[in-house]
Design a protein around this motif. Structure first.
Motif, PDB file in Angstrom:
ATOM      1  N   UNK A 262       0.830  -1.216   0.000  1.00  0.00           N
ATOM      2  CA  UNK A 262       0.000   0.000   0.000  1.00  0.00           C
ATOM      3  C   UNK A 262       0.859   1.259   0.000  1.00  0.00           C
ATOM      4  N   UNK A 263       1.980   1.214   0.730  1.00  0.00           N
ATOM      5  CA  UNK A 263       2.888   2.350   0.746  1.00  0.00           C
ATOM      6  C   UNK A 263       3.298   2.730  -0.672  1.00  0.00           C
ATOM      7  N   UNK A 264       3.619   1.716  -1.465  1.00  0.00           N
ATOM      8  CA  UNK A 264       4.054   1.989  -2.834  1.00  0.00           C
ATOM      9  C   UNK A 264       2.871   2.429  -3.689  1.00  0.00           C
ATOM     10  N   UNK A 265       1.717   1.805  -3.451  1.00  0.00           N
ATOM     11  CA  UNK A 265       0.545   2.122  -4.280  1.00  0.00           C
ATOM     12  C   UNK A 265       0.100   3.579  -4.104  1.00  0.00           C
ATOM     13  N   UNK A 266       0.321   4.133  -2.916  1.00  0.00           N
ATOM     14  CA  UNK A 266      -0.061   5.534  -2.681  1.00  0.00           C
ATOM     15  C   UNK A 266       0.598   6.450  -3.721  1.00  0.00           C
ATOM     16  N   UNK A 267       1.839   6.127  -4.078  1.00  0.00           N
ATOM     17  CA  UNK A 267       2.575   7.014  -4.983  1.00  0.00           C
ATOM     18  C   UNK A 267       2.014   7.013  -6.402  1.00  0.00           C
ATOM     19  N   UNK A 268       1.265   5.981  -6.746  1.00  0.00           N
ATOM     20  CA  UNK A 268       0.673   5.955  -8.089  1.00  0.00           C
ATOM     21  C   UNK A 268      -0.594   6.802  -8.157  1.00  0.00           C
TER      22      UNK A 268
ATOM     23  N   UNK B 115       5.959  -5.029  -9.149  1.00  0.00           N
ATOM     24  CA  UNK B 115       7.181  -5.058  -9.949  1.00  0.00           C
ATOM     25  C   UNK B 115       8.287  -4.245  -9.275  1.00  0.00           C
ATOM     26  N   UNK B 116       7.881  -3.062  -8.788  1.00  0.00           N
ATOM     27  CA  UNK B 116       8.877  -2.224  -8.107  1.00  0.00           C
ATOM     28  C   UNK B 116       9.411  -2.907  -6.852  1.00  0.00           C
ATOM     29  N   UNK B 117       8.516  -3.526  -6.109  1.00  0.00           N
ATOM     30  CA  UNK B 117       8.949  -4.211  -4.883  1.00  0.00           C
ATOM     31  C   UNK B 117       9.903  -5.344  -5.232  1.00  0.00           C
ATOM     32  N   UNK B 118       9.582  -6.043  -6.320  1.00  0.00           N
ATOM     33  CA  UNK B 118      10.454  -7.105  -6.809  1.00  0.00           C
ATOM     34  C   UNK B 118      11.858  -6.549  -7.055  1.00  0.00           C
ATOM     35  N   UNK B 119      11.866  -5.423  -7.747  1.00  0.00           N
ATOM     36  CA  UNK B 119      13.136  -4.819  -8.136  1.00  0.00           C
ATOM     37  C   UNK B 119      13.967  -4.458  -6.913  1.00  0.00           C
ATOM     38  N   UNK B 120      13.299  -4.059  -5.839  1.00  0.00           N
ATOM     39  CA  UNK B 120      14.032  -3.663  -4.645  1.00  0.00           C
ATOM     40  C   UNK B 120      14.142  -4.789  -3.630  1.00  0.00           C
ATOM     41  N   UNK B 121      13.733  -5.975  -4.051  1.00  0.00           N
ATOM     42  CA  UNK B 121      13.873  -7.133  -3.179  1.00  0.00           C
ATOM     43  C   UNK B 121      12.946  -7.112  -1.975  1.00  0.00           C
ATOM     44  N   UNK B 122      11.769  -6.519  -2.153  1.00  0.00           N
ATOM     45  CA  UNK B 122      10.840  -6.428  -1.019  1.00  0.00           C
ATOM     46  C   UNK B 122       9.536  -7.178  -1.287  1.00  0.00           C
ATOM     47  N   UNK B 123       9.476  -7.851  -2.439  1.00  0.00           N
ATOM     48  CA  UNK B 123       8.209  -8.446  -2.853  1.00  0.00           C
ATOM     49  C   UNK B 123       7.663  -9.425  -1.820  1.00  0.00           C
ATOM     50  N   UNK B 124       8.564 -10.173  -1.170  1.00  0.00           N
ATOM     51  CA  UNK B 124       8.081 -11.175  -0.213  1.00  0.00           C
ATOM     52  C   UNK B 124       7.493 -10.524   1.038  1.00  0.00           C
TER      53      UNK B 124
ATOM     54  N   UNK C   2      11.584   2.670  -3.024  1.00  0.00           N
ATOM     55  CA  UNK C   2      10.536   2.099  -3.880  1.00  0.00           C
ATOM     56  C   UNK C   2       9.359   3.055  -3.987  1.00  0.00           C
ATOM     57  N   UNK C   3       8.983   3.630  -2.847  1.00  0.00           N
ATOM     58  CA  UNK C   3       7.838   4.530  -2.817  1.00  0.00           C
ATOM     59  C   UNK C   3       8.103   5.774  -3.654  1.00  0.00           C
TER      60      UNK C   3
END
Lengths: 297, 353, 254
Positions: free
Chosen positions: C98-104, C135-144, C164-165
């Motif tokens: 959700x933190x990342x989604x806010x930025x979109x 995808x962004x979380x994947x890129x920063x190694x946070x997807x899990x 990422x955010x």
């Protein structure tokens, strides 16, 4: 308008204004340190008035004993209020603190309603305050003249405490930077308690004079003077004691004079203060003497 | 079957059950029970929309009573017939065109909502220039100003006399229909990207702005949506109690709403619903403390005002000792309910997926 | 005229105190520039002035040939300048995803009522935001960690989530405020690699504040040094390392 009536209203405005000022000081002191609008502050007026009534009626105390006693008890109630409703929430979000304050206010009002009942009680005004005197052709109740004088005396006492004593110094430090003051090993809880004591005692003094001026004491009598005094504190610049006094006088005068000049606005009198508040927040949020209050972070 | 699909079906089922129960009450319930149920639905609508501003956006808005007032008066003035208005406005006549306007109930409800929204929009600029305690006191001020205006503008509101003899249009279908609709629409909003932006503002306004979120727009959105549903609920309230006057919409009303959402859990729609339901039921149950009690031999006199004492203590106890209320910021989900009922470790969720 | 990005004589005064005086900087597209200086040199204040968190007392900020001085924070972000915070400011009560989604959010096409009515376009947008965020979380190694509360993450991963955010706003200029603070040497080296990868993949221009000299010297093409709000040196890492003013500022500080 008749010049005599105008001056009569002017004196009246100064008198009401000084009451707002007394109550506003308590708001501004607590806000300065805790950044909290102490919603229950206005209800202390009501508490003081009842305390004085019961002192005279039940314990048959003379007024010059009963009144100071009422002031002291109200001061103590201020400390209890802080201890019960605010101190447990020092590290809580501000919204919780404010909700607690609203709860405390409702509790005081409704407790009074339950214990005493909703029927307004007359206030036993001592005869010394009831005399009517003649000043340059104006017939004025002495109370109207005494009120600003008493206010100024109390203010001077307060300023002495705040600027000349150690605890006052701690208060000023805490209102500048709460965290640092805490780190410097000052017992903040004590400083805050004394702040509540002083602010509440002044509100009590205001309440007694209010009750003498409008001798109808009921459980909700503190609500409007309280809100207006708060607005006076914002008008003067919150956190600033002198500002609160100036704000109180301006608001009291404005309210009385507007009704005196345009009688048709009398029914909007209670809305006047809120309009002042909104205008201040829109155009000069710092108030007359204060520091910025728009805090968006 | 996907989880989303399952949850949707269960929700539809739940609503059907709710309305079946309401139907049974309609048939067999007493007037008293039906009144409580109507109250409950209106409180739910009000609490859920209030929570959108206070709970989700994290600001302390203390003027929902203003929105409710605007909605109630608008709606009432529209459903009253010209003759009824003439009979009511005995001190000063109602101004034209209000004196002749007449509309069906549903239109009057919508108009109440729209006017409340318009009012919210008008006050939004001064309100959202400040935050925290100041926002609280400014909104409280607007609530008071509306009350003063209601007393003063006799040619619109009939002043302190208020409006009497409204048609009792509000029934279980209207009140609960609006409540369910409000819950669905506001929940959708909260779970959308807009709701996320609102929560971000609540958590850290500066950080939210740095991520491109415009706080004014989103606080305004929440404010307007909340005002709309509060206005509609105001219309329902007016046509439930059939008499409205300025004394009905004081800060007390706001205090009660605040208590509902704090006890339920600030920031949780489920909590707002629970808080409102408890208040509607508990408020009635607590009437006993204000009525005289007859114990055969001794008679305990009732204590007026005792309920408010209990409510204020309750509010303070919750905020001081259990700040998160019943739900915290959690929400009800079918997943959670199924998890509760399936005792076996392989049941419930694994079957569904 | 003003190039990709430029600040001209940015000055910030707090009362009588000059926090930053006449800060001028020009960035070419794709550069990676470091901003260093002892504690209290005014580095974060520069970031705050660029992003609109503080309105500068004097001076100008130009971005893509337009003046953006004093624009509100959110508008600066919407125009493609993103930042991270030195004192991590995540939305702690929301999940990592959700933190990342806010930025979109600031550029979604859907209106609020489409969301309230759950219309197809709202659902599609939501799905897309979720996919891109993952995808962004994947890129920063946070997807899990996507569904963990942001506040429950360990320190190093919170710093990554901050990046990422910021990336999720789809910036062209990224301002990193002490991204390596509190990390161990191994994590710091990983981060340096990550920043240079991200720059290439997202065609970013990066301006970063950092205290870890190894990190800065290894990563940055150009370095600017602030001391007491005044620019005392500018140049390549090699030039800065041998600059006597800089050595004095740092040694004087210790």
């Amino acid at each position: 308008m008749d010049a005599t009536i105008f001056f009569q209203q002017l004196i009246n405005g100064v008198s009401v204004g000084s009451l707002y000022a007394l109550v506003a000081i308590g708001y501004t002191m607590v806000y300065g340190i805790l950044r909290l609008i102490n919603f229950a502050h206005g209800d202390l007026l009501m508490f003081a008035a009842y305390a004085a009534i019961y002192g005279i009626a039940i314990f048959s105390l003379p007024w010059y004993v009963s009144f100071p006693l009422a002031v002291l008890i109200t001061g103590a109630l201020g400390i209890i209020l802080d201890r019960v409703a605010y101190r447990p929430l020092r590290d809580a979000p501000r919204i919780s603190l404010l909700i607690s304050a609203i709860g405390a206010s409702f509790l005081l009002e409704n407790l009074a309603l339950v214990i005493i009942g909703g029927v307004p009680k007359g206030f036993p005004r001592p005869d010394v305050f009831g005399k009517v005197i003649d000043i340059w052709g104006l017939r004025v109740q002495v109370l109207t003249v005494y009120t600003p004088i008493i206010t100024l005396l109390l203010l001077m006492g307060l300023l002495y405490v705040v600027y000349r004593t150690k605890v006052g110094k701690a208060m000023r430090a805490a209102s500048k930077d709460f965290e640092t003051t805490r780190l410097m090993g000052i017992n903040l809880d004590r400083v805050i308690a004394i702040t509540f004591l002083l602010g509440s005692s002044l509100a009590a003094a205001g309440g007694l004079m209010w009750a003498m001026k409008y001798p109808q004491v009921n459980p909700f009598m503190g609500v409007f003077p309280g809100l207006k005094a708060f607005i006076a504190a914002v008008l003067g610049g919150i956190g600033n004691i002198i500002g609160a006094v100036i704000g109180g006088f301006l608001l009291g005068l404005g309210e009385i004079l507007i009704v005196a000049l345009v009688p048709g606005l009398a029914q909007y009198k209670d809305a006047f203060a809120f309009i002042v508040l909104i205008l201040v927040l829109l155009f000069r949020p710092t108030g007359i003497m204060g520091e910025p209050i728009i805090d968006k972070s | 079957m996907s989880k989303a699909r399952r949850d949707q079906l269960l929700s539809v089922l739940g609503i059907l059950v709710l309305f079946s129960v309401l139907y049974l009450f309609q048939l067999f319930g007493t007037d008293y029970q039906i009144r409580i149920l109507n109250n409950m639905a209106i409180f739910i609508t009000l609490a859920v929309s209030y929570n959108l501003v206070n709970g989700i956006c994290g600001i302390l808005h203390l003027g929902p009573n203003a929105f409710i007032t605007v909605g109630a008066y608008t709606s009432a003035l529209l459903t009253m017939s010209a003759a009824e208005k003439q009979a009511s406005f005995i001190i000063e006549p109602l101004i034209w065109p209000l004196s002749v306007l007449h509309a069906p109930f549903v239109v009057s409800l919508l108009a109440g909502g729209i006017l409340a929204t318009l009012f919210a929009y008008l006050i939004s600029y001064p309100v959202f220039r400040v935050r925290g305690d100041y926002l609280a006191i400014v909104t409280l001020g607007f609530g008071e100003v509306v009350r003063v205006l209601c007393n003063a503008f006799q040619t619109v509101t009939n002043g302190p006399l208020g409006l009497k003899g409204l048609q009792p249009h509000t029934n279980l279908w209207w009140s609960w229909g609006v409540a369910v609709l409000t819950i669905i629409l506001i929940t959708k909003l909260i779970n959308s990207s807009y709701g996320r932006a609102m929560k971000a503002i609540r958590d850290d306004e500066t950080a939210a702005r740095a991520m491109g979120v415009d706080p004014f727009r989103h606080l305004l959105l929440a404010f307007l949506v909340s005002a709309f549903f509060s206005g509609v609920a105001g219309g329902l309230l007016a046509h439930l109690i059939t008499t409205i006057s300025p004394t009905l919409f004081t800060f007390f009303l706001t205090f009660n709403l605040l208590m509902m959402i704090v006890v339920g859990g600030l920031g949780s729609t489920t909590g707002a619903v629970l808080g409102a339901a408890l208040f509607a039921w508990g408020g009635e149950a607590l009437r006993v403390v204000e009525n005289p009690i007859n114990l055969g031999v001794i008679r305990i006199p009732g204590i007026p005002g005792m309920r408010m004492v209990i409510f204020s203590i309750l509010l303070m106890v919750v905020i001081v000792f259990a700040r998160r209320g019943i739900m915290g910021r959690k929400e009800f989900s079918w997943e959670w309910l199924i998890g509760k009922f399936s005792k076996s470790p392989t049941g419930g969720s694994s079957v569904a997926s | 005229m003003h190039g990709f990005f430029e600040t001209k004589n940015l000055t910030m005064q707090f009362g009588g105190l000059v926090a930053v005086s006449s800060f001028s900087l020009r960035l070419e597209q794709g550069e990676l520039v470091g901003l260093i200086g002892p504690n209290g040199a005014g580095k974060t204040t520069v970031f705050n002035m660029i992003t609109g968190a503080l309105a500068p007392t004097a001076g100008h900020v130009y971005w893509q040939e337009q003046e953006i001085t004093g624009l509100p924070l959110n508008q600066v972000a919407a125009r493609g300048i993103a930042r991270t915070f030195q004192n991590i400011r995540l939305f702690v009560d929301m999940t990592v995803l959700e933190n990342v989604m806010v930025s979109f959010h600031h550029k979604i096409p859907t209106m609020f009522w489409e969301c309230m009515l759950d219309l197809p376009r709202a659902r599609r947008t939501e799905e897309q935001i979720k996919r891109e965020s993952m995808e962004l979380l994947q890129e920063l190694g946070l997807a899990h960690l996507a569904h963990e509360k942001a506040g429950s993450l360990p320190y190093g991963q919170q710093r990554r989530l901050e990046i990422a955010r910021a990336l999720a706003t789809r910036p062209r200029l990224l301002l990193l405020d002490e991204p390596a603070a509190g990390m161990n040497p191994l994590e710091t080296m990983d981060l340096a690699q990550l920043v240079s990868d991200l720059r290439a993949r997202h065609s970013l221009t990066v301006l970063l504040i950092e205290h870890d000299m190894k990190f800065v010297m290894r990563l940055c093409e150009r370095i600017k040094v602030l001391d007491y709000g005044v620019t005392i040196a500018e140049g390549t890492p090699a030039e800065i390392q041998s600059n006597s003013e800089v050595i004095k500022a740092y040694l004087g500080d210790i």
